[in-house]
Design an enzyme around this catalytic site. Structure first.
Site, PDB file in Angstrom:
ATOM      1  N   GLU A 441       0.942  -1.057   0.015  1.00  0.00           N
ATOM      2  CA  GLU A 441      -0.113  -0.203  -0.164  1.00  0.00           C
ATOM      3  C   GLU A 441       1.276   0.858   0.165  1.00  0.00           C
ATOM      4  OE1 GLU A 441      -1.443  -3.226   1.910  1.00  0.00           O
ATOM      5  OE2 GLU A 441      -2.249  -2.581  -0.615  1.00  0.00           O
ATOM      6  N   ASP A 550      -7.300  -5.273  -4.736  1.00  0.00           N
ATOM      7  CA  ASP A 550      -6.957  -4.998  -3.287  1.00  0.00           C
ATOM      8  C   ASP A 550      -7.054  -6.614  -3.007  1.00  0.00           C
ATOM      9  OD1 ASP A 550      -4.873  -4.900  -1.278  1.00  0.00           O
ATOM     10  OD2 ASP A 550      -5.961  -4.219   0.199  1.00  0.00           O
TER      11      ASP A 550
END
Length: 782
Positions: A441, A550
Site C-alpha cells: 500500500e 486489493d
C-alpha cells in the site's frame, strides 16, 4: 608464572534469574551523549524529578530496582536502557516517561555515571585479559558467541565499574539482591540432574545444564530438590590469579560494552532442528516445526488424544501474556517440548510448552526507532539447526540462538523509510532462509529473498514485479512497474521431492486505480513456483489479472497429493481472496479446477485456463458495489486439509464494498491506494466451511455472526476441527459434519490460527488471541 588451570567461573550478576531470561542482543544505538558533563547534569535533573521516587535518590532502589550498578533487568546496552525509559515496560509499574529522545539519552548518561563505570581508566592488557578469560571463564560464560551458554552472557559486562567487577570475581555471590541459582534434583525413578534454574513455580522447574540442554521438570515427578546455599563460582581467584592477570582480566571485561554481531554470527551450533526433521514432520506429530506445521501448508495435526468423544472436556492448561502493546498474530513453533513464539512490539520468547513458563525472552531494537511504531505485530519464527529466524517491522531479518535468545545477526532487507516492512514468519529450507516483504500500500516493489542461515548473507532475490528485460515486464505500462507492489507478506510452502518453493504474491499498486498500470501486472495476485537454489521462476499462475480491488493472492498455497480424475497428482489447493477456490497441478502450474465459494459479482466465471471472465464491474468515480469486499472472501488466515475426509476447510466472510477510483500522485512512503472504499450498509457475516477438495462442492457450513481477517483453522486426526472467531470464541467442530462440540470465550480478537502439539504424551491446542497466548488440554488426572 604458572598459568591458571581451566576451571569454571560463574560471574553471577545482579538479578541473575531475570538476566538469564533477557537475551543480551544487538549493538542497537550507542548513546550520542556518553560521558558529556552537561548531558549527565541534565539527566540528573530529569532523574531527580521523574525517577528518584521509585529508584531512590542515589539510584539504590526503593519501589523500583536499583539502577546504580551498571546492569539492568531489561538489558545493559544503551539502546535497551533507552527503550525502557522511553517506552516503559507493559505489565509493570514502569511507565513510558514521555521524554524527548535527547532527554532520554541524558538520563542514560546520568545512570552510567552512577555506576562509576563510564570513563574509568584501566591499566591491564585487553588481549592478555581475553586469554585469562578463555582459561578461566569460558567454561561457563559466553562473550560474543564464544564460550559456554551455561551461565550469563558477559558481552555487556563492561558497563560495571572496576570495583564492582573485582568484587564479583573475588567475592562471588556478594552482590546486593543475589540469590543462588544452582539446583540439583533427583527424580522418583532415580535420575540425577543439575543445572541453573531458568524458571520455577509451585508445580514446575526448568533447569539449564552445563551440557547446554533444558530439563523441563514437573515437581510431582521429583523425589528431591536441593538448592545451592551460595554461589558455585570458586571463591579463590584472589590466590589463583596474579595481580597482573587480574588487571588484564578486568581490562578485557571493561572492553565489553556492547555485543559484536560480527563475532556472534560465528557461534558454533549443535543439535536443534534439522532440515530432515522438518521434511519428515509427520513422523513427529508432537512437534510443530513450521508456521503451518509442515512444508505443505496443510495446517493439520496427526494427534488424536483430543477427539470427538472428549473434546467437550477441554480446559485451559495455561495462558501467557507477553510484554509489549499490540495484538498477537504468531503461530508458535514447538520443538521437543519448547515453544518458540513472537509477540507485538519486537518481543520474542522461548516457553516451556507444557506450562507456558518463560525460558528466555528477547526484544529487538529497531535500527531507527523513528521508523518503528510500537504495537506492530509479528507472525512467528522459522527454525533451522540451533537458530531461530524472524522478520521485523522495519524490514530486517534477524537470527537468534535458540538456546538463549541471543541475537546472532541481523540484515536489512529493504529501507523502512521507503515503506517496506515485514511481519511474516520466514521459511527454513535445507540451507536457506526464505523471507518476504510487505508495503504494497506504499508503492514498494515486492520481492522474495533467500539468506544464508549462518551469516545472513543474501543468496538470491526474486523480484515479483519484473523489471526491464525480465519475463512479464511487458504486462506493465510505462514505468508503472516501479511502484508495482506485489508484496510477499505471508509464508510460502515447499515440496522437497520436486525441490520447488511456492510463494503467493500480493496486489498491484496503486490498489484501486488500474488506469495508471494498464496490463495484467505480473506477478501481482499470483503464485510463483521457484527453484530454491537459484530463485529462478519455474512457473506462475495469476488468479486476478490487473486487480483493482486489493485482492492479494497471499493466501496459503497448500500442497496435497491426491487422486485427480483417476490419477494420483501433486496438487496445489488455494482459496483466494477473490472468492474463487482453485486446484492447480503444482509440478507444471496447470489450472485444473476453479469455482466460487462465496458471493462475487466481479467475474462471470473462469475460462479453461483459469483466467477470469470479467463482468465489467470495477472501481469508478461515483462508486461501484462489488463483491467480495476489500478484505476478501477469505484472507491470510490458515485453511486446513483433512486427509481422511479429503475436505478443504476454511473460514470465509460475506460482504461487499463500494469501490471509488481516484487519481493519486505517488510519494515515497505515503499510502498509495488510488481510491477509497466503504461498506454498502449491509451487515457482514461469515462462517467455517468444508468443501470437497476435488470438486469444490460445499459439504457443510457453520455460520458465524461475522467473518474475520485472520481467524484460521486446525483440523486434527481426532476428527475435530478447531476454529477461531472474530468475537473471541475458539470452537471445536466435528470435521465431517460441522457440528459444534466445544467452545470457549477468550475475550480477545483472534488474528492467528490454532496449532497442536504434545508434551509427555499430553496433547495441547494453542492459539494467539488478542494479547494472550492460550493453551488448552484435557484434564491432567495424574
Amino acid at each position: 608464572m604458572k598459568k591458571p588451570t581451566l576451571r569454571l567461573i560463574v560471574l553471577f550478576v545482579i538479578g541473575l534469574t531475570s538476566n538469564l531470561l533477557i537475551a543480551q542482543h544487538g549493538p542497537g544505538s550507542k548513546n550520542p551523549l556518553e560521558g558529556k558533563a552537561d548531558a549527565i547534569a541534565a539527566g540528573k535533573g530529569i532523574y531527580d524529578s521523574m525517577c528518584a521516587g521509585c529508584h531512590g535518590s542515589k539510584g539504590d532502589g526503593g519501589r523500583g530496582p536499583a539502577v546504580n550498578k551498571g546492569t539492568f533487568k531489561r538489558g545493559n546496552e544503551d539502546a535497551q536502557v533507552f527503550d525502557v525509559i522511553k517506552n516503559g515496560v507493559s505489565g509493570t509499574a514502569m511507565p513510558a516517561m514521555g521524554l524527548k529522545d535527547e532527554e532520554v539519552w541524558q538520563v542514560v548518561s546520568f545512570l552510567r555515571s552512577l555506576s562509576g563505570g563510564s570513563g574509568e581508566k584501566v591499566t591491564g592488557n585487553i588481549v592478555a585479559g581475553e586469554q585469562v578469560f578463555k582459561m578461566n571463564c569460558a567454561g561457563c560464560h559466553m562473550v560474543n558467541g564464544h564460550g559456554s551458554r551455561y551461565a550469563s552472557d558477559l558481552s555487556t559486562i563492561g558497563n560495571l565499574s572496576v570495583d564492582e567487577l573485582k568484587t564479583r570475581i573475588l567475592k562471588p555471590g556478594s552482590a546486593e539482591g543475589y540469590a543462588p541459582n544452582f539446583v540439583e534434583v533427583k527424580t522418583k525413578d532415580g535420575k540425577a540432574m543439575r543445572g541453573l534454574r531458568r524458571n520455577e513455580d509451585s508445580f514446575s522447574l526448568a533447569l539449564f545444564s552445563r551440557e547446554e540442554e533444558f530439563h523441563l521438570l514437573r515437581k510431582k515427578d521429583l523425589a528431591e530438590i536441593k538448592y545451592a546455599e551460595k554461589s558455585i563460582m570458586p571463591a579463590n581467584y584472589g590466590q589463583r590469579l596474579s595481580a597482573e592477570q587480574m588487571d588484564n582480566l578486568i581490562a578485557y571485561l571493561k572492553s565489553l560494552k556492547a555485543p559484536d554481531l560480527s563475532k556472534a554470527a560465528l557461534m558454533p551450533m549443535k543439535g536443534g532442528l534439522s532440515y530432515e526433521r522438518i521434511a519428515n514432520s509427520r513422523q513427529e506429530p508432537h512437534n510443530w516445526f513450521t508456521y503451518y506445521g509442515d512444508y505443505e501448508g496443510r495446517h493439520y495435526s496427526l494427534l488424536k488424544q483430543i477427539n470427538l468423544s472428549n473434546v467437550s472436556q477441554l480446559q485451559t492448561a495455561w495462558t501467557f501474556q507477553p510484554q509489549g502493546n499490540g495484538g498477537l498474530q504468531a503461530s508458535p513453533l514447538v520443538v521437543d517440548g519448547i515453544m518458540y513464539t513472537t509477540a507485538a512490539s519486537n518481543f520474542a520468547y522461548a516457553l516451556d510448552a507444557a506450562t507456558g513458563k518463560v525460558l528466555w525472552s528477547y526484544k529487538y531494537n529497531p535500527a531507527d526507532p523513528k521508523l518503528y511504531a510500537p504495537g506492530q505485530p509479528n507472525r512467528g519464527f522459522a527454525m533451522l539447526g540451533g537458530r531461530l529466524f524472524l522478520t521485523t517491522a522495519d524490514a530486517y531479518v534477524v537470527a537468534l540462538d535458540a538456546k538463549t535468545g541471543r541475537e546472532l545477526w541481523k540484515v536489512e532487507m529493504a529501507k523502512a523509510s521507503e515503506g517496506h516492512f515485514s511481519y511474516m514468519a520466514p521459511l527454513a529450507l535445507k540451507d536457506k532462509i526464505i523471507t518476504g516483504i510487505g508495503g504494497g500500500e506504499y508503492g514498494v516493489r515486492g520481492f522474495i529473498d533467500a539468506y544464508d542461515p549462518a551469516t545472513g548473507k543474501r543468496l538470491w532475490r526474486f523480484w515479483t514485479i519484473p523489471g526491464p528485460g525480465e519475463f512479464g515486464h511487458d504486462t506493465w505500462a510505462g514505468d508503472s512497474w516501479k511502484q508495482g507492489a506485489g508484496t510477499t507478506w505471508t509464508t510460502g510452502t515447499y515440496d522437497p521431492e520436486l525441490d520447488t518453493l511456492y510463494w503467493s504474491v500480493g496486489n498491484p499498486g496503486p490498489d484501486l486505480n488500474g488506469d495508471v498500470r494498464q496490463g495484467d501486472n505480473l506477478f501481482s495476485c499470483s503464485v510463483v513456483a521457484l527453484n530454491p537454489n537459484t530463485g529462478q521462476r519455474k512457473w506462475h499462475f495469476q488468479f486476478t489479472p490487473h486487480d483493482m480491488f486489493d485482492w492479494d493472492a497471499n493466501e496459503t498455497p497448500m500442497l496435497v497429493d491426491m487422486m485427480w480424475q483417476g490419477k494420483m497428482r501433486k496438487l496445489m489447493l488455494h482459496a483466494n481472496r477473490n472468492a474463487f477456490y482453485y486446484v492447480l497441478d503444482r509440478t507444471t502450474g496447470e489450472f485444473l479446477f476453479g469455482a466460487p465459494f462465496a458471493r462475487q459479482n466481479w467475474a462471470k466465471g473462469l475460462d479453461a485456463k483459469g483466467r477470469p471472465i470479467m463482468s465489467g464491474k470495477e472501481p469508478s468515480a461515483e462508486g461501484t458495489l462489488v463483491y467480495p469486499n476489500l478484505a476478501g472472501a477469505t484472507n491470510w488466515q490458515s485453511p486446513s486439509f483433512d486427509p481422511e475426509t479429503k475436505y478443504f476447510l476454511m473460514t470465509y466472510k460475506e460482504q461487499g464494498n463500494i469501490y471509488i477510483k481516484e487519481a493519486q500522485k505517488f510519494e515515497v512512503a505515503k499510502s498509495y491506494w488510488g481510491g477509497r472504499f466503504f461498506p454498502p450498509g449491509e451487515k457482514d457475516w461469515g462462517g467455517v466451511m468444508a468443501i470437497d477438495a476435488a470438486t469444490g462442492k460445499k459439504i457443510w457450513d457453520f455460520k458465524l455472526n461475522a467473518g474475520g481477517l485472520g481467524n484460521g483453522l486446525l483440523a486434527t486426526a481426532g476428527g475435530v476441527t478447531f476454529a477461531t472467531t472474530v468475537d473471541g470464541y475458539v470452537l471445536g467442530l466435528n470435521s465431517k459434519t460441522g457440528k459444534l462440540l466445544w467452545r470457549t470465550q477468550t475475550g480477545g480478537d483472534p488474528h492467528a490460527s490454532p496449532i497442536s502439539y504434545a508434551v509427555n504424551g499430553r496433547q495441547f491446542v494453542a492459539c494467539s488471541i488478542g494479547g494472550m497466548l492460550f493453551s488448552w488440554a484435557l484434564p491432567d488426572l495424574e
